[in-house]
Design an enzyme around this catalytic site. Structure first.
Site, PDB file in Angstrom:
ATOM      1  N   GLY A  51       0.830  -1.211   0.000  1.00  0.00           N
ATOM      2  CA  GLY A  51       0.000   0.000   0.000  1.00  0.00           C
ATOM      3  C   GLY A  51       0.859   1.254   0.000  1.00  0.00           C
ATOM      4  N   PHE A  52       0.194   2.385  -0.182  1.00  0.00           N
ATOM      5  CA  PHE A  52       0.886   3.678  -0.252  1.00  0.00           C
ATOM      6  C   PHE A  52       1.777   3.910   0.971  1.00  0.00           C
ATOM      7  CE2 PHE A  52      -0.182   7.987   1.570  1.00  0.00           C
ATOM      8  CZ  PHE A  52       0.933   8.642   1.052  1.00  0.00           C
ATOM      9  N   GLY A  95      -3.478  -2.127  -2.694  1.00  0.00           N
ATOM     10  CA  GLY A  95      -2.023  -2.044  -2.834  1.00  0.00           C
ATOM     11  C   GLY A  95      -1.621  -2.309  -4.274  1.00  0.00           C
ATOM     12  N   VAL A 106      -5.029 -11.389   4.436  1.00  0.00           N
ATOM     13  CA  VAL A 106      -4.877 -11.755   5.852  1.00  0.00           C
ATOM     14  C   VAL A 106      -6.220 -11.895   6.562  1.00  0.00           C
ATOM     15  CG1 VAL A 106      -2.545 -10.798   6.019  1.00  0.00           C
ATOM     16  CG2 VAL A 106      -4.508  -9.356   6.661  1.00  0.00           C
ATOM     17  N   TYR A 153     -15.291   1.373   7.797  1.00  0.00           N
ATOM     18  CA  TYR A 153     -13.881   1.628   8.132  1.00  0.00           C
ATOM     19  C   TYR A 153     -13.746   2.005   9.607  1.00  0.00           C
ATOM     20  CZ  TYR A 153      -9.176   3.650   7.515  1.00  0.00           C
ATOM     21  OH  TYR A 153      -7.822   3.951   7.595  1.00  0.00           O
ATOM     22  N   THR A 206      -2.496  11.543   5.417  1.00  0.00           N
ATOM     23  CA  THR A 206      -1.107  11.404   4.972  1.00  0.00           C
ATOM     24  C   THR A 206      -1.076  11.522   3.448  1.00  0.00           C
ATOM     25  OG1 THR A 206      -0.685   9.946   6.850  1.00  0.00           O
ATOM     26  CG2 THR A 206       0.891   9.841   5.039  1.00  0.00           C
TER      27      THR A 206
END
Ligand code: UDP
Length: 313
Positions: free
Chosen positions: A14-15, A40, A61, A149, A179
């Protein structure tokens, strides 16, 4: 046998996590990187694939999995993280926050590894306390579109603390604020890639709502460094890691126009449901307990980010 410490990281392509991988490799760690490429991208880690200290495994996962050999640190970074992405993958987002966290905690327990959860400022919801301190419990709509989320991450935090209490797993929780930087997904719908791409293409800049809602943007290298400081500390957290400099979206759009030299017009679009009106981290804890604070100003970070987008769109 190598004496290097081994870090297993989910969502490593991912970023943000790909920048964490870069800093870990520079610091002399071995990495086992798991990703299922929902959000990703191979391009984020392609420069690491030939490094003997970097092992990539394509793995979701949220389903059970096994890892052979020693693991010293487990970092659970996997999750869609932009609103557009978690609206597109609501069930996957809930599962990686719940089952994914459970599997990663079980692994940390079995390997006697330190465990770090990347949580989010979204646990504060549309906050009624400003700036947000870690002891604020938040204002989250439990059934709205963002809840997939927000509630998954709140569950993940609760699960992490349950493993800490019940099984004495040595855990850390970081709450990540907005971010930005190179490798952001061009199409993830977040404000930074949207505004930069719109400005570079001469298209209208889409301000949602009245554009007066605020965010505080942290450059990705600073964010990754803060997360690793927490990982290697003794502090369980939760700890806010973000940049406390706050802007509204109109100010942010004007800065993007200035730095790109674009003549794009500003247009107004409806505000997404439950969009937080304000967000700014109180980083007193990170400053005092970790000796961390961001170093890169928005202008400098945006200049680097714009240069990367010019090459990659
Ligand atoms: N936003 C905007 N125009 C866009 C994309 C986002 O005005 O094209 C706003 C959005 O409504 C939010 C802020 O920018 O108030 C940050 O949105 P983003 O999706 O980047 O992340 P969030 O902080 O909401 O998770």
């Amino acid at each position: 046998m190598s004496a290097k410490k081994v870090v297993l990281i989910s969502g490593g392509a991912g970023f943000l996590a790909s920048h964490i991988c870069d800093q870990l490799i520079s610091g002399g760690y071995k990495i086992i990187c798991l990703d299922n490429f929902i959000t990703g991208k191979n391009a984020n880690i392609s420069h690491l694939l030939r490094n003997k200290d970097f092992v990539f495994v394509r793995q979701n996962v949220s389903v059970p999995f096994k890892v052979a050999g020693k693991v010293d640190y487990v970092m659970h970074c996997a999750s869609p993280a932009s609103p557009v992405d978690y609206y597109s993958y609501p069930i996957e987002t809930m599962l990686v926050g719940s089952n994914g966290t459970y599997h990663m905690l079980e692994l940390a327990k079995a390997k006697k590894a330190v465990f770090l959860l990347t949580s989010t400022s979204e646990v504060y919801g549309d906050p009624k306390v400003h700036p947000q301190t870690e002891d604020y419990w938040g204002n989250v709509n439990p059934i709205g579109p963002r809840s997939v989320y927000d509630e998954a991450k709140r569950y993940a935090e609760a699960m992490t603390f349950a493993y800490r209490r019940e099984f004495k797993v040595d855990t850390r929780v970081v709450r990540i604020f907005n971010t930005y930087g190179p490798r952001m997904n061009v199409n993830d719908g977040r404000v930074v890639p949207n505004f930069i791409c719109q400005a570079l293409k001469g298209r209208p800049i889409t301000l949602y709502g009245d554009g007066k809602q605020t965010r505080s943007f942290c450059y990705v290298a600073d964010e990754a460094a803060g997360i690793l400081k927490l990982l290697f500390s003794r502090e369980p957290g939760p700890v806010n890691i973000g940049n406390p400099r706050e802007f509204n979206m109109i100010e942010f759009a004007k800065l993007v126009l200035e730095l790109t030299g674009s003549k794009s017009k500003l247009v107004y679009k409806p505000l997404p449901e439950d969009d937080p009106k304000q967000r700014r981290p109180d980083i007193t804890l990170a400053r005092t307990k970790l000796g961390w604070e961001p170093k890169i100003e928005l202008r400098e970070g945006l200049t680097k980010t714009i240069a990367w987008f010019r090459e990659n769109i």
